[in-house]
Design a protein around this motif. Sequence first.
Motif, PDB file in Angstrom:
ATOM      1  N   PHE A 420     -34.048  16.979  18.047  1.00 35.42           N
ATOM      2  CA  PHE A 420     -35.377  16.400  17.891  1.00 35.42           C
ATOM      3  C   PHE A 420     -35.577  15.111  18.684  1.00 35.42           C
ATOM      4  N   ASN A 421     -34.506  14.510  19.181  1.00 28.97           N
ATOM      5  CA  ASN A 421     -34.658  13.320  20.018  1.00 28.97           C
ATOM      6  C   ASN A 421     -35.058  13.655  21.451  1.00 28.97           C
ATOM      7  N   VAL A 423     -37.057  14.270  24.607  1.00 26.52           N
ATOM      8  CA  VAL A 423     -38.383  13.883  25.069  1.00 26.52           C
ATOM      9  C   VAL A 423     -39.013  15.076  25.787  1.00 26.52           C
ATOM     10  N   VAL A 424     -40.173  15.508  25.323  1.00 26.44           N
ATOM     11  CA  VAL A 424     -40.846  16.653  25.946  1.00 26.44           C
ATOM     12  C   VAL A 424     -41.924  16.221  26.929  1.00 26.44           C
ATOM     13  N   GLY A 425     -42.294  14.954  26.918  1.00 30.58           N
ATOM     14  CA  GLY A 425     -43.308  14.455  27.835  1.00 30.58           C
ATOM     15  C   GLY A 425     -43.801  13.097  27.396  1.00 30.58           C
ATOM     16  N   ASP A 426     -44.878  12.636  28.010  1.00 33.86           N
ATOM     17  CA  ASP A 426     -45.423  11.345  27.609  1.00 33.86           C
ATOM     18  C   ASP A 426     -46.927  11.321  27.812  1.00 33.86           C
ATOM     19  N   SER A 427     -47.516  10.245  27.319  1.00 37.54           N
ATOM     20  CA  SER A 427     -48.959  10.049  27.368  1.00 37.54           C
ATOM     21  C   SER A 427     -49.251   8.670  27.926  1.00 37.54           C
ATOM     22  N   THR A 428     -50.416   8.530  28.527  1.00 37.36           N
ATOM     23  CA  THR A 428     -50.815   7.223  29.043  1.00 37.36           C
ATOM     24  C   THR A 428     -51.322   6.301  27.944  1.00 37.36           C
ATOM     25  N   LEU A 476     -52.775  18.885  10.930  1.00 36.82           N
ATOM     26  CA  LEU A 476     -52.253  17.872  11.848  1.00 36.82           C
ATOM     27  C   LEU A 476     -51.761  16.701  11.013  1.00 36.82           C
ATOM     28  N   ARG A 477     -50.451  16.480  10.959  1.00 40.76           N
ATOM     29  CA  ARG A 477     -49.879  15.642   9.903  1.00 40.76           C
ATOM     30  C   ARG A 477     -49.278  14.321  10.358  1.00 40.76           C
ATOM     31  N   ALA A 478     -49.282  13.991  11.647  1.00 41.85           N
ATOM     32  CA  ALA A 478     -48.600  12.757  12.069  1.00 41.85           C
ATOM     33  C   ALA A 478     -49.119  12.322  13.431  1.00 41.85           C
ATOM     34  N   ASP A 479     -48.714  11.125  13.849  1.00 41.54           N
ATOM     35  CA  ASP A 479     -48.982  10.661  15.205  1.00 41.54           C
ATOM     36  C   ASP A 479     -48.161  11.509  16.182  1.00 41.54           C
ATOM     37  N   LEU A 480     -48.708  11.748  17.358  1.00 43.70           N
ATOM     38  CA  LEU A 480     -47.989  12.549  18.347  1.00 43.70           C
ATOM     39  C   LEU A 480     -47.044  11.706  19.185  1.00 43.70           C
ATOM     40  N   THR A 481     -47.462  10.524  19.582  1.00 47.74           N
ATOM     41  CA  THR A 481     -46.605   9.660  20.390  1.00 47.74           C
ATOM     42  C   THR A 481     -45.671   8.850  19.495  1.00 47.74           C
ATOM     43  N   CYS A 482     -44.566   8.432  20.068  1.00 44.55           N
ATOM     44  CA  CYS A 482     -43.613   7.606  19.330  1.00 44.55           C
ATOM     45  C   CYS A 482     -44.255   6.267  18.958  1.00 44.55           C
ATOM     46  N   PHE A 504     -46.247   6.428  26.894  1.00 43.39           N
ATOM     47  CA  PHE A 504     -45.913   6.571  25.487  1.00 43.39           C
ATOM     48  C   PHE A 504     -45.168   7.896  25.309  1.00 43.39           C
ATOM     49  N   PRO A 505     -43.858   7.841  25.018  1.00 42.74           N
ATOM     50  CA  PRO A 505     -43.070   9.073  24.968  1.00 42.74           C
ATOM     51  C   PRO A 505     -43.420   9.947  23.770  1.00 42.74           C
ATOM     52  N   ILE A 506     -43.201  11.253  23.964  1.00 42.37           N
ATOM     53  CA  ILE A 506     -43.408  12.257  22.921  1.00 42.37           C
ATOM     54  C   ILE A 506     -42.124  13.072  22.822  1.00 42.37           C
ATOM     55  N   THR A 507     -41.522  13.092  21.662  1.00 46.25           N
ATOM     56  CA  THR A 507     -40.292  13.852  21.458  1.00 46.25           C
ATOM     57  C   THR A 507     -40.587  15.136  20.698  1.00 46.25           C
TER      58      THR A 507
END
Length: 668
Positions: A420-421, A423-428, A476-482, A504-507
């Motif tokens: 789960f750690n 990183v699948v991508g990131d966001s601006t 939809l239950r949580a924030d997507l970015t770390c 902003f990383p997304i794991t």
Amino acid sequence: GSDSLHPNRSGDVVVVLRPPYQWDAAKPGVRIAFSQFFGQHGYRPDLIDLDANVNMHAAFVAAGPGIRNKTVVSGVRAVDLAPTIAFLMGIPGPQNARGRILYDLFPSQGRFNERYQELTILNISDWHANLVPLSERADTVGPSFGIAGAAFLKSWFDVYRAEAPGGSITIAGGDSFGGATPPISNAFGDTPTPPIMGLMGIDADALGNHNFDRGEEYLRNTLIPLADFPLVSANVVYPDGTTPAEWSPSTVFSTTFDGAKLGLVGCTTEATPTLIFPGNLGPFEVRPIVPAVQAEADRLTSQGVDAVVVICHEGASGGTTSSPTGPIVDIADALTNVDAVLGDHNDQQVDALRPNGVLVTENRGKGIRFTRIRLVVDTAKKEVIYKTADFHKPWNIGITPDPEIQAEIDDLNAQLGPIFNEVVGDSTKAIPRADQCGRFDGRLCESLVGNVVTDSMRTTYSSIGVDFAITNSGGLRADLTCPTTDNPDDFCPASLYPFAAGAFPITRGQVLGVLPFGNIVVTVDVGGDVLKTMLENGVSAMPAANGRFPQVSGLCFTYDIAATAGSRVTGAVLADASGNCTATPVDLTSATTYKIAENDFMANGGDGYPNIYSQSTSQAIMDQVLADYITGASPISPIVKAAPDGRINCTDSNGATAPNCPALVPSP
């Protein structure tokens, strides 16, 4: 009533400013600003200048015929005075009261000659197996801090348990396990959670709708046997009205409170059948709450129980903390022989004494608040003569996590971290669960996370002709970015911090936190009239926040909040590839057919959506669709726009008269 553990106002070094300078008079860019008033704040009792209208000298006085005249009273703290005075006046104590009610100050004769027994209840609502801490901003001027988590909540509970003079119980209000849980619990089928709740000292739990997310057989045969505390619900029964061995209508605490008996009656939201997959209830029925609870409360009263408390997986849906509205209030107002009703389910803070004398409370979900309820029993009269509640923020500051629970969490994280750690991508930008109206659970307006999830569904299956995607906000239950501050117990590893500017990383763990249910995407051809029915259902509960509220991709639609539910959607237009609304109308009649993507829960009739599953085609698991989309499109940069250019646009045909469109906050 002060929040003395406020992270932005206490810490390793506390700086107290001499008047006329004070923190709350601060202006942007000005470190010390002139104060317009004196005497409101201060900690130096010798700072007195009456000619200048400055008086920082405070005196607490406890006097009157009900107070024993003592020259020296030991063990009295300033925080004990407000709850004690409130008790003497017969009014609820401060909503954030930290202190004790000082019964030992009262004389042994006169109107205080009865013996008092205090029954203390500690309560969390809608916990959803949030074993690890979350983060929360203390206020608008500071950073985020850690809050809640099982190990820290246990330590907080122990503090209040130690101060409970007549004993205490700790209870939850349902949805503690079974579904809609973070990866640390969900990945193990929620089996770690009941034992950890036992370590936290949970004494009872209500039965919630999400407890049935994996089906009643899994709940009864796998999860409940792991709990060393009872589950209660009076209105989830077999067709003959009986309950199974795994839960009961109520439970009685007869030895906890030094002679006094407290009966705890459970109930479950009547909407449960529409909130879970068809068939997950098995043979059980969800009956009306009030008659089921009333019958059980009457039975307990006839057996000599001193106090009756209802723990109900149903909540408030509007109003304020002290003046709430919604189902839990209606239930409390309809009951007799009940002292308190503790709500759940809707993630709203409630602390209110109703006109019929019933105390109603509810917490924010995930453990970020807990409530202490105190019922004072006159043991001579065998009745509750006083009731009050206060809620608290369990900051992870100045308190040590319980070592046994923390060890369990560390072990679970060690097993899941390598997966789960990743990183699948990131966001601006940050992609929160909250929507553009600022609603924390994203159930009032268009949201960034909703746009990303539905975009992933639509674009993934555009090759087979999908025009639109729709999903319910309740999924939809949580924030997507770390989070921007490292939490050592989540699935955003410390190596990611600090973030690069605009990244902003997304794991994988964050993706699974957003979509914990294991839903799959389905595609189906529907007429424009069916699409309209879906959109109508999505906004039918407005202005109340509801999990059925839709998030969409490929179209923009407008609804009139003042119109009758079922006739609110006034039109829709196509959206271009960037999500911008066009002038091309969507035909909301049966004359045109569209291919849509939705989740299988909705397709099965969940949340009141049309049951079209038999016509649909199953595709991939929803969280994998989202993860692959993020990887392929990174860095993603979602947007939300205000009406009339947003994907979901509210209009109000009745002007200032309620109901009104929810107010928007500045776009992220």
